[in-house]
Design an enzyme around this catalytic site. Structure first.
Site, mmCIF file in Angstrom:
data_model
loop_
_atom_site.group_PDB
_atom_site.id
_atom_site.type_symbol
_atom_site.label_atom_id
_atom_site.label_comp_id
_atom_site.label_asym_id
_atom_site.label_seq_id
_atom_site.Cartn_x
_atom_site.Cartn_y
_atom_site.Cartn_z
ATOM 1 N N ARG A 1 0.820 -1.230 0.000
ATOM 2 C CA ARG A 1 0.000 0.000 0.000
ATOM 3 C C ARG A 1 0.849 1.272 0.000
ATOM 4 O O ARG A 1 0.480 2.280 0.596
ATOM 5 C CB ARG A 1 -0.977 0.012 1.187
ATOM 6 C CG ARG A 1 -1.927 -1.150 1.231
ATOM 7 C CD ARG A 1 -2.842 -1.228 -0.001
ATOM 8 N NE ARG A 1 -3.595 -2.461 0.027
ATOM 9 C CZ ARG A 1 -3.215 -3.585 -0.611
ATOM 10 N NH1 ARG A 1 -2.118 -3.599 -1.361
ATOM 11 N NH2 ARG A 1 -3.936 -4.672 -0.529
ATOM 12 N N SER B 1 -11.260 -1.770 3.162
ATOM 13 C CA SER B 1 -10.566 -2.078 4.418
ATOM 14 C C SER B 1 -9.971 -0.785 4.963
ATOM 15 O O SER B 1 -9.185 -0.132 4.297
ATOM 16 C CB SER B 1 -9.425 -3.071 4.176
ATOM 17 O OG SER B 1 -9.974 -4.307 3.809
ATOM 18 N N GLU C 1 -5.310 2.455 6.424
ATOM 19 C CA GLU C 1 -5.011 2.342 4.989
ATOM 20 C C GLU C 1 -5.747 3.475 4.257
ATOM 21 O O GLU C 1 -5.207 4.078 3.325
ATOM 22 C CB GLU C 1 -5.494 0.981 4.469
ATOM 23 C CG GLU C 1 -5.419 0.859 2.957
ATOM 24 C CD GLU C 1 -5.721 -0.550 2.457
ATOM 25 O OE1 GLU C 1 -5.476 -1.527 3.201
ATOM 26 O OE2 GLU C 1 -6.204 -0.657 1.324
HETATM 27 C C1 LIG Z 1 -15.756 -1.968 -1.434
HETATM 28 C C2 LIG Z 1 -14.293 -1.641 -1.548
HETATM 29 C C3 LIG Z 1 -13.381 -2.659 -1.758
HETATM 30 C C4 LIG Z 1 -12.010 -2.358 -1.862
HETATM 31 N N1 LIG Z 1 -11.142 -3.383 -2.066
HETATM 32 C C5 LIG Z 1 -9.825 -3.110 -2.177
HETATM 33 C C6 LIG Z 1 -8.882 -4.162 -2.401
HETATM 34 O O1 LIG Z 1 -9.231 -5.322 -2.516
HETATM 35 N N2 LIG Z 1 -7.573 -3.834 -2.492
HETATM 36 C C7 LIG Z 1 -7.140 -2.542 -2.395
HETATM 37 O O2 LIG Z 1 -5.927 -2.304 -2.507
HETATM 38 N N3 LIG Z 1 -8.006 -1.528 -2.184
HETATM 39 C C8 LIG Z 1 -9.330 -1.776 -2.080
HETATM 40 N N4 LIG Z 1 -10.203 -0.757 -1.867
HETATM 41 C C9 LIG Z 1 -9.700 0.621 -1.696
HETATM 42 C C10 LIG Z 1 -9.581 1.444 -2.973
HETATM 43 O O3 LIG Z 1 -10.483 1.007 -3.972
HETATM 44 C C11 LIG Z 1 -8.154 1.408 -3.503
HETATM 45 O O4 LIG Z 1 -7.245 1.925 -2.548
HETATM 46 C C12 LIG Z 1 -7.999 2.233 -4.790
HETATM 47 O O5 LIG Z 1 -6.733 2.013 -5.329
HETATM 48 C C13 LIG Z 1 -8.171 3.725 -4.550
HETATM 49 O O6 LIG Z 1 -8.315 4.374 -5.799
HETATM 50 P P1 LIG Z 1 -9.180 5.693 -5.930
HETATM 51 O O7 LIG Z 1 -9.117 6.157 -7.333
HETATM 52 O O8 LIG Z 1 -10.538 5.490 -5.376
HETATM 53 O O9 LIG Z 1 -8.335 6.658 -5.001
HETATM 54 P P2 LIG Z 1 -8.892 7.830 -4.077
HETATM 55 O O10 LIG Z 1 -9.664 7.250 -2.952
HETATM 56 O O11 LIG Z 1 -9.554 8.858 -4.912
HETATM 57 O O12 LIG Z 1 -7.527 8.409 -3.505
HETATM 58 C C14 LIG Z 1 -6.704 7.632 -2.663
HETATM 59 C C15 LIG Z 1 -5.367 8.366 -2.527
HETATM 60 O O13 LIG Z 1 -4.719 8.373 -3.792
HETATM 61 C C16 LIG Z 1 -4.439 9.707 -4.210
HETATM 62 N N5 LIG Z 1 -4.650 9.752 -5.648
HETATM 63 C C17 LIG Z 1 -5.727 9.303 -6.345
HETATM 64 N N6 LIG Z 1 -5.543 9.477 -7.654
HETATM 65 C C18 LIG Z 1 -4.331 10.044 -7.807
HETATM 66 C C19 LIG Z 1 -3.567 10.467 -8.935
HETATM 67 N N7 LIG Z 1 -4.032 10.340 -10.169
HETATM 68 N N8 LIG Z 1 -2.344 11.006 -8.709
HETATM 69 C C20 LIG Z 1 -1.856 11.152 -7.461
HETATM 70 N N9 LIG Z 1 -2.538 10.771 -6.354
HETATM 71 C C21 LIG Z 1 -3.762 10.222 -6.533
HETATM 72 C C22 LIG Z 1 -5.407 10.581 -3.440
HETATM 73 O O14 LIG Z 1 -4.898 11.889 -3.241
HETATM 74 C C23 LIG Z 1 -5.537 9.819 -2.130
HETATM 75 O O15 LIG Z 1 -4.487 10.163 -1.244
HETATM 76 C C24 LIG Z 1 -11.570 -1.021 -1.754
HETATM 77 C C25 LIG Z 1 -12.509 0.010 -1.553
HETATM 78 C C26 LIG Z 1 -13.853 -0.291 -1.454
HETATM 79 C C27 LIG Z 1 -14.843 0.830 -1.254
#
Ligand SMILES: Cc1cc2nc3c(=O)[nH]c(=O)nc-3n(C[C@H](O)[C@H](O)[C@H](O)COP(=O)(O)OP(=O)(O)OC[C@H]3O[C@@H](n4cnc5c(N)ncnc54)[C@H](O)[C@@H]3O)c2cc1C
Length: 299
Positions: A172, A222, A292
Site C-alpha cells: 500500500r 478495508s 489504509e
Molecule cells: C468496497 C471496496 C473494496 C475495496 N477493495 C480493495 C482491495 O481489494 N484492495 C485494495 O488495494 N483496495 C481496495 N479498496 C480501496 C480502494 O479502492 C483502492 O485503494 C484504490 O486504489 C483507490 O483508488 P481511488 O481512485 O478510489 O483513489 P482515491 O480514494 O480517490 O484516492 C486515494 C489516494 O490516492 C491519491 N490519488 C488518487 N488518484 C491520484 C492520482 N491520479 N495522482 C496522485 N494521487 C492520486 C489521493 O490523493 C488519495 O491520497 C476497496 C474500496 C472499497 C470501497
C-alpha cells in the site's frame, strides 16, 4: 482564495465552487472543496496545476474517492477529480490506461483482449491513478506485479515517465505518496491467456468479495492496513467491536475491517469509529492499527 474565479479562468471546463465531496466519496461523507474541477485531458490537468501553483492555491488530486475520508471542514483550494481522463488501450500485451480510468474497466479490457495478470483487481473500485498511488492489491496480486511505467505530472508542471523500478512500491505504498507527483496514466504488461480462464478467475474473486464484504453499503473498503503478524479484521472481531456504531458509521458485522455508512454518516462519525477501534485494539492487544484509508481535509 475565494475571490479567484476559476470558472471564468477556465471557460468551457467543469469547475464547481463549494462543492460537497460527499457527492463523490464512496462513503457518501465529506466536506466541500473550495473549487472542484474535472480535467478531461493531460493538458487541462496541467493548466489547473499551473494555475494553482501561480496563485499559491493548495491542490489536491483524487480519483474515484474509494479510499478516502474527507473531514467535515472540507478541502481548501482546488481539488481535481481525474475520472474524466479515462482512456484505455491495448497494444500487443501492453495495456495503457489514463489515471481516471476505472481499475475494474481496465480488468474488463484486459479480459476482452485475452490478457491475463489483471484478474486480482477485478473488484477493486478505484481509479488507475489511485491504484498506482496505493499499490492496490487483492487475492495475492498487486499493481506492482504488472505495472511497467507510470506517467506523472510534477507539482512544478513537468511531465515525466517513471519506469516501475523507481516507483518504490511496497504494501500500500508508492513513490508518489512521498513526492506528491500526480499520476496521469500507467502501462501494464500482461501475458496471453485463455478468455474462459480469465473470466472464471474474475467471477470467482468477485463472488468471494460479495460473500465476505458488505458491498451493499457505502464504505471505503478495508480501513486499516494489515499489521505484521495479524489480521486487522480478526483483531477487531476479537475486541468485540463488530457492530460498534457512532452516528451513522458502523464496524461491519460481515467484515470487521470495513466501516459502513448505515445511513446519514458523517466523516466525523467515521473518524470516531476509527479512533475507538484503534484505542480498543491497542488496549487489548498492544497492536496499533494504521489506517489504509487516506484522511484529508480540515476539521
Ligand atoms: C468496497 C471496496 C473494496 C475495496 N477493495 C480493495 C482491495 O481489494 N484492495 C485494495 O488495494 N483496495 C481496495 N479498496 C480501496 C480502494 O479502492 C483502492 O485503494 C484504490 O486504489 C483507490 O483508488 P481511488 O481512485 O478510489 O483513489 P482515491 O480514494 O480517490 O484516492 C486515494 C489516494 O490516492 C491519491 N490519488 C488518487 N488518484 C491520484 C492520482 N491520479 N495522482 C496522485 N494521487 C492520486 C489521493 O490523493 C488519495 O491520497 C476497496 C474500496 C472499497 C470501497
Amino acid at each position: 482564495m475565494q475571490q479567484l474565479d476559476l470558472q471564468a479562468t477556465f471557460p468551457g471546463l467543469t469547475v464547481m465552487q463549494n462543492e460537497p465531496l460527499a457527492h463523490y466519496t464512496n462513503t457518501k461523507t465529506g466536506g466541500p472543496a473550495d473549487w472542484l474541477a474535472f480535467p478531461k485531458t493531460r493538458e487541462e490537468a496541467a493548466g489547473f496545476v499551473t494555475f494553482a501553483r501561480e496563485h499559491d492555491m493548495p491542490l489536491t488530486v483524487i480519483g474515484n474517492a474509494s479510499n478516502l475520508i474527507v473531514r467535515e471542514g472540507g478541502i481548501r483550494g482546488l481539488v481535481l477529480i481525474l475520472t474524466a481522463m479515462k482512456a484505455i488501450s491495448v497494444t500487443d500485451n501492453v495495456l495503457t490506461a489514463d489515471a481516471g480510468a476505472a481499475l475494474i474497466e481496465a480488468t474488463e479490457v484486459a479480459y476482452q483482449h485475452n490478457l491475463t495478470g489483471f484478474e486480482f483487481a477485478a473488484g477493486i473500485p478505484g481509479s488507475v491513478g489511485g491504484a498506482v498511488f496505493m499499490n492496490a492489491g487483492a487475492y495475492g496480486g498487486e499493481v506492482k506485479d504488472i505495472i511497467t511505467s507510470v506517467d506523472v505530472l510534477t507539482r512544478d508542471g513537468v511531465f515525466k515517465t517513471y519506469p516501475a523500478t523507481v516507483m518504490d512500491f511496497s504494501y500500500r505504498h508508492s513513490l508518489v505518496q512521498e513526492n506528491g507527483d500526480i499520476v496521469l496514466g500507467a502501462q501494464f504488461t500482461l501475458a496471453a491467456g485463455q478468455a474462459a480462464t480469465i473470466r472464471a478467475q474474475m467471477d470467482d474473486l468477485n463472488a468471494r468479495r460479495a460473500a465476505k464484504q458488505p458491498l451493499e453499503y457505502p464504505s471505503c473498503g478495508s480501513v486499516f492496513k494489515r499489521p505484521t503478524g495479524y489480521f486487522a479484521g480478526k483483531l477487531i472481531t476479537d475486541s468485540d467491536l463488530r457492530g460498534y456504531t457512532s452516528g451513522g458509521a458502523q464496524v461491519s458485522r460481515k467484515h470487521a475491517g470495513f466501516i459502513i455508512n448505515v445511513g446519514g454518516a458523517t466523516a466525523t462519525d467515521y473518524l470516531a469509529v476509527i479512533a475507538h477501534v484503534q484505542e480498543t485494539v491497542f488496549t487489548k492487544f498492544g497492536v496499533h492499527l494504521e489506517t489504509e484509508v487516506r484522511i484529508i481535509g480540515e476539521n
